[in-house]
Every structure is written in structure tokens, then in C-alpha cells.
Design a protein around this motif. Structure first.
Motif, PDB file in Angstrom:
ATOM      1  N   GLY A 152       0.893  -1.166   0.071  1.00 25.64           N
ATOM      2  CA  GLY A 152       0.101  -0.035   0.021  1.00 25.64           C
ATOM      3  C   GLY A 152       0.779   1.248   0.077  1.00 25.64           C
ATOM      4  N   ILE A 153       0.286   2.318  -0.483  1.00 27.83           N
ATOM      5  CA  ILE A 153       1.191   3.755  -0.403  1.00 27.83           C
ATOM      6  C   ILE A 153       0.036   4.734   0.195  1.00 27.83           C
ATOM      7  CG2 ILE A 153       2.069   5.564  -1.876  1.00 27.83           C
ATOM      8  CD1 ILE A 153       3.009   3.437  -3.885  1.00 27.83           C
ATOM      9  N   LEU A 154       0.768   5.387   1.241  1.00 26.30           N
ATOM     10  CA  LEU A 154      -0.207   6.511   1.939  1.00 26.30           C
ATOM     11  C   LEU A 154       0.257   7.819   1.021  1.00 26.30           C
ATOM     12  CD1 LEU A 154      -1.778   7.824   3.818  1.00 26.30           C
ATOM     13  CD2 LEU A 154      -0.245   7.809   5.505  1.00 26.30           C
TER      14      LEU A 154
ATOM     15  N   ARG B 232      -2.868  10.214  -9.013  1.00 25.60           N
ATOM     16  CA  ARG B 232      -3.089  10.222 -10.623  1.00 25.60           C
ATOM     17  C   ARG B 232      -1.598   9.490 -11.051  1.00 25.60           C
ATOM     18  NH1 ARG B 232      -3.612  15.379 -11.930  1.00 25.60           N
ATOM     19  NH2 ARG B 232      -5.871  15.139 -11.887  1.00 25.60           N
ATOM     20  N   GLU B 233      -0.443   9.976 -10.561  1.00 25.69           N
ATOM     21  CA  GLU B 233       0.802   9.455 -11.190  1.00 25.69           C
ATOM     22  C   GLU B 233       0.899   7.736 -10.581  1.00 25.69           C
ATOM     23  OE1 GLU B 233       4.445   9.381 -13.154  1.00 25.69           O
ATOM     24  OE2 GLU B 233       2.936  11.329 -12.921  1.00 25.69           O
ATOM     25  N   LEU B 234       0.271   7.582  -9.499  1.00 22.16           N
ATOM     26  CA  LEU B 234       0.370   6.059  -9.224  1.00 22.16           C
ATOM     27  C   LEU B 234      -0.867   5.159 -10.108  1.00 22.16           C
ATOM     28  CD1 LEU B 234       0.321   6.305  -5.067  1.00 22.16           C
ATOM     29  CD2 LEU B 234       1.869   5.172  -6.665  1.00 22.16           C
ATOM     30  N   VAL B 235      -1.651   5.774 -10.278  1.00 20.72           N
ATOM     31  CA  VAL B 235      -2.784   5.022 -11.187  1.00 20.72           C
ATOM     32  C   VAL B 235      -2.057   4.968 -12.527  1.00 20.72           C
ATOM     33  CG1 VAL B 235      -5.017   5.304 -12.228  1.00 20.72           C
ATOM     34  CG2 VAL B 235      -4.708   5.790  -9.831  1.00 20.72           C
TER      35      VAL B 235
ATOM     36  N   TYR C  47      -0.082   1.056 -10.683  1.00 25.44           N
ATOM     37  CA  TYR C  47       0.344   0.530  -9.333  1.00 25.44           C
ATOM     38  C   TYR C  47      -0.856  -0.080  -8.957  1.00 25.44           C
ATOM     39  CZ  TYR C  47       0.865   0.227  -4.427  1.00 25.44           C
ATOM     40  OH  TYR C  47       0.966  -0.035  -3.126  1.00 25.44           O
ATOM     41  N   LYS C  48      -0.733  -1.557  -8.481  1.00 23.38           N
ATOM     42  CA  LYS C  48      -1.950  -2.351  -8.110  1.00 23.38           C
ATOM     43  C   LYS C  48      -2.221  -2.484  -6.672  1.00 23.38           C
ATOM     44  CE  LYS C  48      -2.179  -3.260 -12.532  1.00 23.38           C
ATOM     45  NZ  LYS C  48      -3.452  -2.945 -13.336  1.00 23.38           N
ATOM     46  N   GLY C  49      -1.247  -1.950  -5.802  1.00 25.46           N
ATOM     47  CA  GLY C  49      -1.914  -2.167  -4.418  1.00 25.46           C
ATOM     48  C   GLY C  49      -2.785  -0.933  -4.063  1.00 25.46           C
ATOM     49  N   THR C  50      -2.886  -0.891  -2.679  1.00 23.60           N
ATOM     50  CA  THR C  50      -4.038  -0.156  -2.230  1.00 23.60           C
ATOM     51  C   THR C  50      -3.315   1.375  -2.052  1.00 23.60           C
ATOM     52  OG1 THR C  50      -5.035  -1.761  -1.129  1.00 23.60           O
ATOM     53  CG2 THR C  50      -5.760   0.450  -0.350  1.00 23.60           C
ATOM     54  N   ILE C  51      -3.980   2.387  -2.422  1.00 25.07           N
ATOM     55  CA  ILE C  51      -3.752   3.746  -2.207  1.00 25.07           C
ATOM     56  C   ILE C  51      -4.594   4.351  -1.138  1.00 25.07           C
ATOM     57  CG2 ILE C  51      -3.403   5.770  -3.252  1.00 25.07           C
ATOM     58  CD1 ILE C  51      -3.339   4.753  -5.844  1.00 25.07           C
ATOM     59  N   TYR C  52      -3.891   4.928  -0.163  1.00 22.18           N
ATOM     60  CA  TYR C  52      -4.576   5.263   1.094  1.00 22.18           C
ATOM     61  C   TYR C  52      -4.415   6.869   0.865  1.00 22.18           C
ATOM     62  CZ  TYR C  52      -4.619   0.850   2.727  1.00 22.18           C
ATOM     63  OH  TYR C  52      -4.842  -0.777   2.816  1.00 22.18           O
ATOM     64  N   GLN C  53      -5.321   7.865   1.698  1.00 18.67           N
ATOM     65  CA  GLN C  53      -4.879   9.134   1.698  1.00 18.67           C
ATOM     66  C   GLN C  53      -5.483   9.553   2.977  1.00 18.67           C
ATOM     67  OE1 GLN C  53      -4.406  11.693  -0.537  1.00 18.67           O
ATOM     68  NE2 GLN C  53      -4.906  10.991  -2.573  1.00 18.67           N
ATOM     69  N   THR C  54      -4.837  10.862   3.561  1.00 14.21           N
ATOM     70  CA  THR C  54      -5.259  11.207   5.048  1.00 14.21           C
ATOM     71  C   THR C  54      -6.409  11.995   4.867  1.00 14.21           C
ATOM     72  OG1 THR C  54      -4.267  13.343   4.760  1.00 14.21           O
ATOM     73  CG2 THR C  54      -2.919  11.347   5.323  1.00 14.21           C
ATOM     74  N   HIS C  55      -6.996  12.562   5.883  1.00 12.09           N
ATOM     75  CA  HIS C  55      -8.474  13.077   6.211  1.00 12.09           C
ATOM     76  C   HIS C  55      -8.220  14.706   5.374  1.00 12.09           C
ATOM     77  CE1 HIS C  55      -6.161  14.266   9.550  1.00 12.09           C
ATOM     78  NE2 HIS C  55      -6.940  15.021  10.024  1.00 12.09           N
ATOM     79  N   GLY C  56      -7.126  14.934   4.950  1.00 13.89           N
ATOM     80  CA  GLY C  56      -6.474  16.129   4.069  1.00 13.89           C
ATOM     81  C   GLY C  56      -7.269  16.111   2.642  1.00 13.89           C
ATOM     82  N   ALA C  57      -7.746  14.731   2.389  1.00 15.83           N
ATOM     83  CA  ALA C  57      -8.176  14.561   0.876  1.00 15.83           C
ATOM     84  C   ALA C  57      -9.647  14.473   0.959  1.00 15.83           C
ATOM     85  CB  ALA C  57      -7.432  13.281   0.413  1.00 15.83           C
TER      86      ALA C  57
END
Length: 389
Positions: A217-219, A232-235, A239-249
């Protein structure tokens, strides 16, 4: 912008966005600085717009709001708070939108003995409650609270290794520290620490470094629309793992800018973001819906924004604290009243708001617990409550 009833609008050299209301007779003055322009504008605009919904009379006293734009610039934010304290004689300051500027403002708040309620997220603003932080409170959830929620979700999704990319400022620093601790507690290995500036237009190099480590995963530790850049760059890099964001998103503008590239991303957020989807038993649902209705009645259906909720909650805090400060006998506009207001804010107990239930104390100036967070996933281009994460 048009305000109704007793609310007026004054523009001054492009900096003073609004003076609300009753400038000649207001007895309590509230200075508000937000990032209505610049990289954090998607945060600052709904915060600014929410000020028009705050009470214009509290404890039998008229309230005047003086609103300035700091353009997501730390130097301007400091100039704004100095104007509030030196020229306007405010009793309390609300803002600003981003952590670095709020940290700089805290020194002025302490120097002038002016209570400050930040709408930025970093726990560094209020922990520990000593030095300048004695005068600073904040309404967004602490990084640590949200990092623990992310770590729990990662365990449920089988994540063993985590890549990290965040802002190259105090927001990113705070999140790397808290996420590293939360991940370690759950046996998750953090493989990388990449950074980017809020105004950057490319993160290709940083993303390629993260991808070479093949994390599960990537945060992305950023806020507002800049979170879309690494997403967008990861997609686009497959990238096939899980993308996580903070509550800032947790921002509808993020969905607009990011589009289909946001699909599937997971983040912790305040209950306001998905208030309609929460069970009736959720302790924050009803208080969150009060703000949602007020905001959308004024600005239109679907306009609700979680960052505006942080400003609403700051308003709820002063609405609770001002009557208590007035009981001291101190008069607004005096150092004694500002000190009494700071003390009253520390006594706020079980206050339901849009993002959680606040409990402040002399050693706790954030005041939110697990009732102030939910897990959310973007499904079909919409924020979707995830009770099982």
C-alpha cells in the motif's frame, strides 16, 4: 458574494474579504484568516463561506467577524494575525487552513495573549500543551487518531509493507511520524519516505522510487487538490496496491480534479463527509446534519465540504465558551476577557459538532476521540462509508 439580513460585506485592497456584521456596534471581535487563494484554496474557500453561517450574537453580545485571505502563505498569515491583534483588537482568532502557517501564527497568539482555534490538522499545533500551545486549540482530528484508523484498515486488508509520499512541510513531517508509529504497532513496515511541495506539478521521480520497493500500500499525506498529483501518477503507472489518503483529501474538489483516478482510494475522515450514510445511532450524525443543512441551504445541494465543517466547529467552540468567559465579568476587548475565553475553551465538555464530540481540558486542546472518525472509500466517484474497515 451576497450575505443576508444583518451580514455585510466589505472589501479592502483585495485582502479583507468580509467584515461580518454590525461593525460599529459589535462588542466581541473574531479574526478569521483562511487560505482562500493559493494551493490550499479548496480548503480555505468553504472555511471562508462557513463564516457567514456563524452566530452574530452570543451571550447577549453582538459578534463581528473580520475575515482575511492569507493566500496559503505563511508570511501573510502572520501579518493577518498581527493586524487582528494590533489594529482590530480581536478577542479570538480562527484559522488558518494549513499547518505551517498555523504554527507560525501560534507564536503571535501567545505573544499577544489571544486564543486561537486553528482549522489545520497537525497535532504539533497543540501537543504538548505548553509554551505558545497554551493559547492554541484546533478542530480537525489529530494525525495520530487518523493514523491509527488507517493502520487498523491496512491490517484488515492484508497490508504488510507501506510506501509514503507527503508534503515537504510540517503536515508531511507530522504524518510520517504518526503513521510510522501506528504502522510499527501493527507490524507494518514503512519502506520509503518521499516528499513533494504543495505547488509541485510533477512527482514522477518520487513515485518511481516508491514503486521500485513494491509496497502493498502507499499513503499520500497531503491535503486539498494537490493530493491528486501523486494519486494520478500512481494510477497511470499501473500501481496495483491499495492507495490510502489522509483526511486532508476529504474534499469534493479532490474528486473533481482527480476524476476516475481517485476510484478505490481509502481514507479516514470526519463523520460529516458521509453523514447521510451513517446509522441513526452514530453519535455525530445529527450534529453533522445540522451543519450540512445550513451550508447547503445557503450554497446549494451537494456543496457541503468537510473543511468548512472545521470552521463550523470552531464557531461551535466559541459559541459554547463566550458565555462562560462573560461570567467572569471581564469585558470584551481586554486581556482579561481573552484569558477568560482561553480558560473557558479548556472547559468545553461533550460538545457535539460536525466532525465529532469535543472534550477540551488544560492538557487537551484538540478534544476529539474515535467518535470523530470514519473510514471512507471512493466508489463510483462518490465518498462511501466503510463500516467494516
Amino acid at each position: 458574494m451576497k450575505f443576508t439580513k444583518t451580514i455585510g460585506l466589505t472589501l479592502c485592497a483585495g485582502a479583507l474579504l468580509a467584515t461580518l456584521p454590525l461593525a460599529s456596534s459589535a462588542q466581541i471581535k473574531v479574526g478569521v484568516t483562511v487560505s482562500a487563494t493559493g494551493p490550499a484554496a479548496s480548503l480555505g474557500i468553504p472555511e471562508r463561506d462557513t463564516v457567514a453561517l456563524l452566530p452574530t450574537e452570543i451571550g447577549g453580545q453582538a459578534v463581528q467577524y473580520i475575515v482575511l485571505d492569507d493566500a496559503t502563505d505563511t508570511t501573510q498569515a502572520v501579518k493577518n494575525i498581527r493586524k487582528f491583534t494590533a489594529d482590530d483588537g480581536v478577542d479570538v482568532v480562527l484559522g488558518t487552513s494549513v499547518t505551517p502557517a498555523s504554527l507560525a501564527m501560534s507564536d503571535v497568539a501567545a505573544e499577544t495573549g489571544t486564543p486561537m482555534i486553528s482549522v489545520a490538522a497537525s497535532a504539533k499545533l497543540v501537543e504538548p500543551v505548553d509554551g505558545p500551545r497554551k493559547w492554541v486549540f484546533k478542530t480537525p482530528q489529530n494525525d495520530a487518531l487518523m493514523a491509527r484508523a488507517l493502520a487498523d484498515a491496512m491490517v484488515k486488508q492484508g497490508v504488510k509493507t507501506l510506501g509514503f509520499i507527503g508534503f515537504s512541510d510540517a503536515y508531511g513531517d507530522g504524518w510520517f511520524q504518526e503513521m510510522s508509529a501506528a504502522a510499527k504497532a501493527k507490524g507494518i513496515q514503512v519502506l520509503g519516505d518521499e516528499r513533494f511541495a504543495r505547488a509541485d506539478t510533477s512527482v514522477t521521480g518520487q513515485i518511481l522510487k516508491l514503486l521500485s520497493a513494491s509496497p502493498d500500500g502507499i499513503l499520500i499525506a497531503a491535503s486539498g487538490t494537490p493530493v491528486a498529483l501523486p494519486q494520478r501518477e500512481l494510477v497511470n503507472r499501473g500501481y496495483k496496491g491499495t492507495i490510502y489518503q489522509t483526511h486532508g483529501a476529504a474534499n469534493n474538489d479532490v474528486l473533481r480534479v482527480c476524476g476516475k483516478d481517485c476510484e478505490g482510494m481509502i481514507l479516514p475522515a470526519g463523520p460529516l463527509l458521509v453523514a447521510d450514510q451513517l446509522p441513526d445511532s452514530h453519535p455525530v450524525k445529527q450534529s453533522a446534519l445540522v451543519y450540512k443543512k445550513a451550508y447547503e441551504d445557503k450554497y446549494g445541494a451537494g456543496t457541503i465540504n468537510t473543511f468548512g465543517g472545521h470552521m463550523w466547529d470552531a464557531g461551535k467552540l466559541i459559541e459554547r465558551a463566550i458565555p462562560e468567559a462573560l461570567k467572569s465579568g471581564a469585558k470584551p476587548g481586554t486581556p482579561e476577557f481573552r484569558a477568560a475565553l482561553r480558560g473557558a475553551l479548556e472547559q468545553v465538555h461533550e460538545l457535539p459538532a460536525s466532525q465529532g464530540v469535543f472534550n477540551m481540558s488544560p492538557t487537551e486542546h484538540a478534544g476529539l476521540d474515535e467518535r470523530g472518525r470514519v473510514m471512507v472509500k471512493v466508489v463510483g466517484g462518490k465518498w462511501t462509508y466503510q463500516p467494516d474497515l
